[in-house]
Design a protein around this motif. Structure first.
Motif, PDB file in Angstrom:
ATOM      1  N   GLY A 245       0.771  -1.233   0.000  1.00 31.29           N
ATOM      2  CA  GLY A 245       0.000   0.000   0.000  1.00 31.29           C
ATOM      3  C   GLY A 245       0.800   1.279   0.000  1.00 31.29           C
ATOM      4  N   LEU A 246       2.102   1.199  -0.323  1.00 28.15           N
ATOM      5  CA  LEU A 246       2.932   2.407  -0.287  1.00 28.15           C
ATOM      6  C   LEU A 246       2.837   3.240  -1.554  1.00 28.15           C
ATOM      7  CD1 LEU A 246       6.209   1.242   1.500  1.00 28.15           C
ATOM      8  CD2 LEU A 246       4.110   2.188   2.453  1.00 28.15           C
ATOM      9  N   GLY A 247       2.237   2.700  -2.608  1.00 24.65           N
ATOM     10  CA  GLY A 247       2.132   3.456  -3.848  1.00 24.65           C
ATOM     11  C   GLY A 247       1.858   2.530  -5.016  1.00 24.65           C
ATOM     12  N   VAL A 248       2.137   3.030  -6.215  1.00 23.11           N
ATOM     13  CA  VAL A 248       1.981   2.243  -7.440  1.00 23.11           C
ATOM     14  C   VAL A 248       3.322   2.238  -8.166  1.00 23.11           C
ATOM     15  CG1 VAL A 248      -0.444   2.889  -7.617  1.00 23.11           C
ATOM     16  CG2 VAL A 248       1.279   4.238  -8.853  1.00 23.11           C
ATOM     17  N   THR A 249       3.454   1.402  -9.190  1.00 24.66           N
ATOM     18  CA  THR A 249       4.696   1.384  -9.948  1.00 24.66           C
ATOM     19  C   THR A 249       4.423   0.994 -11.393  1.00 24.66           C
ATOM     20  OG1 THR A 249       7.028   0.735  -9.840  1.00 24.66           O
ATOM     21  CG2 THR A 249       5.403  -1.032  -9.594  1.00 24.66           C
ATOM     22  N   LEU A 250       5.443   1.172 -12.221  1.00 27.14           N
ATOM     23  CA  LEU A 250       5.397   0.778 -13.621  1.00 27.14           C
ATOM     24  C   LEU A 250       6.278  -0.453 -13.818  1.00 27.14           C
ATOM     25  CD1 LEU A 250       5.765   4.296 -15.283  1.00 27.14           C
ATOM     26  CD2 LEU A 250       3.724   2.865 -15.355  1.00 27.14           C
ATOM     27  N   LEU A 251       5.729  -1.485 -14.455  1.00 31.51           N
ATOM     28  CA  LEU A 251       6.506  -2.683 -14.773  1.00 31.51           C
ATOM     29  C   LEU A 251       6.519  -2.874 -16.276  1.00 31.51           C
ATOM     30  CD1 LEU A 251       5.475  -5.544 -12.303  1.00 31.51           C
ATOM     31  CD2 LEU A 251       7.438  -4.012 -12.166  1.00 31.51           C
ATOM     32  N   PRO A 252       7.650  -3.326 -16.846  1.00 28.53           N
ATOM     33  CA  PRO A 252       7.629  -3.756 -18.246  1.00 28.53           C
ATOM     34  C   PRO A 252       6.741  -4.995 -18.373  1.00 28.53           C
ATOM     35  CG  PRO A 252       9.741  -4.279 -17.221  1.00 28.53           C
ATOM     36  CD  PRO A 252       8.986  -3.459 -16.238  1.00 28.53           C
ATOM     37  N   ARG A 253       6.080  -5.120 -19.500  1.00 29.90           N
ATOM     38  CA  ARG A 253       5.069  -6.175 -19.662  1.00 29.90           C
ATOM     39  C   ARG A 253       5.642  -7.576 -19.430  1.00 29.90           C
ATOM     40  NH1 ARG A 253       0.201  -6.195 -22.847  1.00 29.90           N
ATOM     41  NH2 ARG A 253      -0.983  -8.007 -22.113  1.00 29.90           N
TER      42      ARG A 253
END
Length: 317
Positions: A245-253
């Motif tokens: 619950g600390l945030g969101v992130t971007l992941l490569p597919r």
């Protein structure tokens, strides 16, 4: 006029390798371990090189090792000699038979766990006589290894914009937003990039190219900065922070299935077209003796990754 009797002595390759290792590590024990020599032998090789050249190359104290100004200047020449010797050996190997001998492949950490299985399977099935040696490092270290001759080929995100390095594009892959359960974007498709302006985005540590790519995506979305209140050394930790619950992130597919399966309480969201992407390529030294092999390997890899959630790049203009 020189005669055979008073001809200057020539440095040996072992001496040059010892000197280059000390220059890289600035530590005799670490340098000796890196090139497989005993510490006394390495120290003796550097001393012999200094005697041969008549120049002090290294300052030795009880606390640290430093290069002298003369050592800094001659290091450039020593590296050039070692690189040419490496190229000679490499070309001789290529002439004997393609796809044999050692191939030292450098891979960035945000590609290695997700694409390497396809690479290793390809090497095992199609190139059984190839001794593939894998080194996982961050981009800056990989490029230094490539230009110094420590590595032969790289698998990483491009463009690099580095003179003397040739990129062989393999595929493009989209970035996916990973959120905790209950997040207003979780599970959605077609989200606009502008949504990134207001999100608490978690990033990798400095030095990871994926961090720089995420920041570029945010800038393109109109976000000036991303406060680095919490960062992670790897994608697995990053995803755990999101699950907490600390945030969101971007992941490569390519990383989504592997990483989201390791933590409960996660959702994914997909961007509207055109989604933010990254390009993955092989990179080699310009004029590499084995360039034809590397180009063939790139063509084989394009076929091997078609089972992954990527868009294979057609190398023809």
């Amino acid at each position: 006029m020189s005669t055979a009797g008073n001809k200057p002595r020539q440095p040996s390759l072992a001496q040059l390798r010892a000197f280059a290792a000390v220059a890289e590590h600035l530590h005799f024990r670490d340098a000796a371990a890196a090139i497989g020599m005993s510490q006394p032998a390495l120290s003796g090789a550097v001393s012999a090189l200094e005697e041969t050249l008549g120049v002090t190359l290294v300052e030795r104290t009880t606390r640290r090792v430093l290069l002298t100004p003369e050592g800094e200047r001659l290091l450039v020449r020593a590296k050039a000699v070692l690189e040419e010797i490496g190229a000679l050996t490499e070309e001789a190997t290529a002439l004997r038979a393609p796809f044999t001998g050692a191939l030292r492949l450098g891979v960035i950490p945000t590609v290695a766990p997700y694409v390497l299985p396809a690479v290793l399977r390809l090497a095992h099935e199609r190139y059984p006589d190839l001794d593939l040696q894998v080194h996982e490092e961050q981009t800056a270290s990989l490029l230094d290894g490539l230009t110094s001759g420590r590595l032969d080929l790289l698998l990483l995100a491009v463009p690099l914009g580095m003179p003397g390095v040739v990129e062989l594009p393999l595929f493009d892959e989209d970035f996916v937003l990973v959120t905790p359960l209950g997040h207003w974007l979780g599970g959605r498709e077609g989200i606009p990039r502008s949504a990134l302006r207001s999100l608490n985005l978690l990033l990798l540590d400095e030095g990871h190219c994926l961090r720089d790519q995420a920041l570029d995506i945010c800038r393109e979305a109109g976000r000036a900065d991303v406060p680095a209140t919490t960062t992670a050394a790897g994608l697995s930790t990053l995803v755990q922070l999101v699950a907490g619950g600390l945030g969101v992130t971007l992941l490569p597919r390519t990383a989504v299935r592997v990483e989201t399966s390791r933590a409960a309480g996660l959702l994914t969201a997909y961007f509207a077209d055109p989604a933010p992407t990254r390009r993955i390529a092989l990179a080699m030294r310009g004029g590499a003796a084995r360039s034809a092999e590397y180009e063939e390997l790139a063509a084989s890899l394009r076929e091997a990754v078609r089972t992954l959630p990527v868009r294979v790049v057609d190398p023809t203009p």
